[in-house]
Motif scaffolding. Structure first.
Motif, mmCIF file in Angstrom:
data_model
loop_
_atom_site.group_PDB
_atom_site.id
_atom_site.type_symbol
_atom_site.label_atom_id
_atom_site.label_comp_id
_atom_site.label_asym_id
_atom_site.label_seq_id
_atom_site.Cartn_x
_atom_site.Cartn_y
_atom_site.Cartn_z
ATOM 1 N N SER A 1 41.672 -43.569 68.198
ATOM 2 C CA SER A 1 42.767 -44.292 67.545
ATOM 3 C C SER A 1 43.164 -43.525 66.284
ATOM 4 O O SER A 1 42.301 -43.235 65.440
ATOM 5 N N PRO A 2 44.446 -43.142 66.144
ATOM 6 C CA PRO A 2 45.545 -43.353 67.113
ATOM 7 C C PRO A 2 45.386 -42.454 68.339
ATOM 8 O O PRO A 2 44.456 -41.646 68.407
ATOM 9 N N TYR B 1 40.871 -39.438 63.291
ATOM 10 C CA TYR B 1 40.787 -40.437 64.348
ATOM 11 C C TYR B 1 39.573 -41.323 64.132
ATOM 12 O O TYR B 1 38.618 -40.953 63.433
#
Length: 768
Positions: free
Chosen positions: A470-471, A480
């Motif tokens: 994520s993202p 991330y």
């Protein structure tokens, strides 16, 4: 390098234990017995304690004369001597030297130590690999006002007349007596009544006659030694008494026809009429013999104070470093004529065998791995625009010489520019020690990028084996997060580069583009995984980070039992020792960075350790009122007590009681990594502080582990952890003989930084 955690060390017991265990013999050397890791198998090895081969003082004289096996000495100096320095020499290289805790170079002179009036104690310690030999020296400085007058006011002979006439400042006399005189007495009178006098080594009262001194035909040397009241200042007077021969036909030839030395060469070449010579020998030559041959067979010869037969070698004449004057006295047969030949022998000083570097830098690029004196092979990558490099090497020891690619370079100075071809270039740094024989070669493989090398250091793809990034991945996004269940103890990352010439490292380990990394261990909580992409040009790089959060366990499990040896110092027989710091007043403390009662703390990155203790038999309820004994090594990999052979040095050891929430907190430093073990801390759990006095009362022994990413950050960026860099590179949880069977229940969760310090939290579950 210290022994691994399972090494046993045999040392003398501290004095507080002798009453219970009986008198112990003096220990003159230390032995190390290496045992197998955390299991039941064992193997042994022995390390001999280093010793001195020499010790000299800037003032005064050692009593007794130095010998490697003698560990205790005294010396006396005058009041005017306000400081003193020492020159200790190790019997072999590889050890360290300290005097009263101050480092000293073997064969060199220490810093000056101030002297108080009266006794001044000095401790000289030679140490290597955790074993040591200690020498003690008491230097007495005489009080002000004690006489330093070591002169005579009168000296008379029972027969004959001194030549020249006696004067206090004249120390050498001669007198001739008839053949019928077979003995004489000397009557010396000291200028100061507090002085003591010996004649030929026998004590004589001030103003009193000596005992009868027998005379041989020919030369007889009588010595009068005066020692001033200060016990330091001395003066020697000599009287050469020539007793005539019985007849007048004896030869008057007092010359040599030959003189040879066992080492070195006489300069000038020997000639009977030349009486003064010099010779030079290496430091390894500690003594020489002289072989004199008399021109006349009736002459007698003395080398020093010993009679030597013509044509025979003398006894060995000891040589100090520097100048040494040896005398050969030839007395003619007539007992009257004397010739003294002298040989000034210069023994060279010991020279260093250290051929290591203390530093090495490049004009462009960075060394990989980070420079360490013991590491000799490095790589670096530079852009195509870098067509030449200079290297700046710094020698560890003065007197060493350095060549970079065959060209001489001064220590600490930049070398001449070394041209670089595109691709791989081998640069060599050869260090030659001051002894001219010992060498060490450092190599740097410098890779110069091709002119058309890509500068693209981006990823085109990145996936994780568990959880979801994520993202969603995008080449321009470098940060991330991902979350995984507690059951997921490891993950792999699969990165793919946008440019085929780029290289990838994940947590410092090289990974091929499009391939999964090795399993990356996850602690409960936050784990930062770094993906570093280096472009084909070798200079451009980009770092992607993935913060993986591993969920906490929904239930607690009993922490594994681990070995306490070999450094518990808890009153057990582990490592064949009965040291017990738990019996010390003050061992119950939260800040364990110093020895009890001392304000001096060991260096290192500050670390707060919060240990939560809970009971699996009571629905993981906290255990209040229990006691935790925590101990670990320094940033250099050293354990207290066993290094100093005494419980009086007890840093990085302490006991804390768990509070109402089952928490015990310690203030300490981030531990170093020594050879053969992952970084760790030891702990023993006791049912109460009152019970935490001996190992026999403990209910659990275990160890704490630390995340590899934090260890890498500390070791590569914090001062004092240089040895840990190479040790940590050679070990893993899989190869560690304690943690190889699992460490998830012992792993700490860390937050903080090198600059601000770290906080480690860990929950330890036991069944009680």
């Amino acid at each position: 390098m210290l022994p691994t955690k399972d090494t046993k060390v045999s040392l003398p017991l501290p004095s507080r234990r002798r009453a219970a265990l009986g008198a112990l013999s003096a220990v003159s050397a230390l032995s190390l017995i290496a045992c197998g890791g955390g299991g039941d198998s064992a193997a042994s090895a022995t390390t001999t304690a280093p010793v001195l081969s020499g010790l000299s003082l800037s003032a005064g004289t050692l009593v007794p004369a130095f010998a490697s096996g003698t560990s205790s000495y005294t010396s006396t100096v005058a009041y005017a001597t306000t400081s003193i320095s020492f020159s200790p020499t190790l019997a072999e290289s590889g050890a360290t030297l300290t005097i009263n805790g101050v480092s000293v170079t073997s064969g060199g002179s220490s810093a000056a130590f101030a002297l108080n009036v009266g006794d001044n104690a000095f401790t000289i310690v030679a140490a290597r690999s955790g074993v040591s030999t200690t020498y003690t020296l008491t230097v007495k400085r005489i009080a002000l006002g004690v006489s330093a007058d070591a002169s005579l006011s009168a000296l008379t002979l029972s027969t004959g007349t001194l030549s020249p006439a006696f004067a206090a400042s004249t120390t050498s006399y001669a007198v001739t007596v008839a053949n019928a005189i077979t003995s004489v007495t000397l009557t010396p009178t000291a200028s100061n009544a507090g002085a003591t006098i010996t004649v030929n080594g026998a004590a004589v009262g001030n103003g009193s006659a000596s005992g009868a001194l027998a005379l041989n035909v020919g030369n007889n040397t009588l010595s009068v030694a005066v020692l001033a009241a200060d016990g330091v200042t001395a003066r020697a007077y000599t009287v050469t008494v020539v007793r005539s021969v019985a007849t007048s036909s004896a030869s008057a030839d007092a010359t040599l026809s030959a003189l040879a030395i066992s080492a070195g060469s006489l300069a000038p070449a020997f000639a009977s009429g030349t009486i003064a010579y010099t010779a030079t020998v290496a430091n390894s030559v500690s003594s020489v013999t002289l072989t004199p041959t008399a021109t006349n067979s009736g002459a007698s010869i003395k080398v020093g104070d010993a009679i030597v037969a013509s044509g025979s070698a003398s006894a060995a004449q000891a040589l100090s470093v520097g100048g040494n004057t040896l005398s050969v006295v030839v007395s003619a047969e007539d007992g009257t004529h004397v010739t003294t030949y002298s040989v000034a022998v210069t023994r060279a000083a010991a020279v260093s065998t250290d051929a290591s570097l203390s530093g090495l830098t490049l004009s462009a690029g960075s060394l990989s791995p980070t420079f360490a004196a013991a590491t000799t092979s490095y790589t670096t990558a530079v852009a195509n625009s870098v067509s030449a490099l200079t290297l700046t090497p710094t020698a560890s020891a003065s007197g060493a010489t350095i060549k970079v690619n065959g060209a001489s370079t001064g220590s600490g100075a930049a070398s001449a520019a070394v041209a670089l071809a595109v691709g791989s270039n081998t640069l060599t740094v050869v260090v030659t020690a001051a002894d001219g024989a010992t060498t060490r070669t450092y190599t740097v493989i410098a890779t110069r990028a091709a002119a058309s090398a890509s500068a693209d250091a981006t990823l085109s793809g990145l996936t994780i084996s568990s959880g979801t990034l994520s993202p969603a991945f995008a080449a321009a996004t470098t940060g991330y997060t991902a979350s995984v269940l507690n059951a997921v103890g490891t993950v792999t990352l699969t990165p793919t580069v946008a440019s085929s010439g780029a290289t990838i490292k994940i947590n410092s380990a090289t990974v091929a583009s499009g391939s999964a990394s090795a399993a990356l261990a996850l602690n409960v909580g936050s784990n930062t995984l770094s993906v570093v992409v280096t472009a084909q040009d070798g200079a451009t790089s980009k770092t992607y980070s993935v913060v993986v959060t591993r969920a906490a366990s929904s239930a607690c499990s009993v922490v594994p039992e681990e070995t306490a040896g070999p450094y518990p110092a808890d009153g057990s027989t582990a490592s064949s020792h009965n040291y017990n710091v738990l019996a010390l007043s003050g061992i119950v403390r939260s800040d364990i960075r110093s020895t009890i009662g001392s304000s001096t703390q060991v260096g290192g990155v500050p670390l707060t350790v919060n240990i939560t203790l809970q009971n699996v038999n009571a629905a993981c309820a906290p255990l209040a009122g229990y006691a935790i004994y925590l101990w670990h090594c320094t940033r250099e990999g050293v354990y207290s007590v066993y290094t100093e052979s005494s419980v009086t040095s007890n840093y990085l050891r302490g006991v804390q009681e768990t509070d109402a929430n089952g928490v015990a907190s310690f203030t300490t430093i981030f531990p170093g990594c020594y050879s053969g073990r992952m970084p760790h801390m030891h702990m023993e759990i006791f049912p109460s502080v009152a019970k935490a006095t001996t190992a026999s009362n403990k209910v659990k022994t275990t160890q704490l582990a630390f995340p590899t990413d934090v260890c890498n950050t500390v070791y590569n960026n914090a001062s004092g952890y240089s040895a840990s860099v190479s040790n940590f590179a050679r070990i893993s949880f899989a190869s560690d003989n304690v943690f190889s069977d699992g460490y998830s229940l012992e792993m700490t969760s860390l937050s903080g930084s090198v600059a601000d310090g770290y906080v480690a939290n860990v929950t330890i579950s036991i069944a009680v």
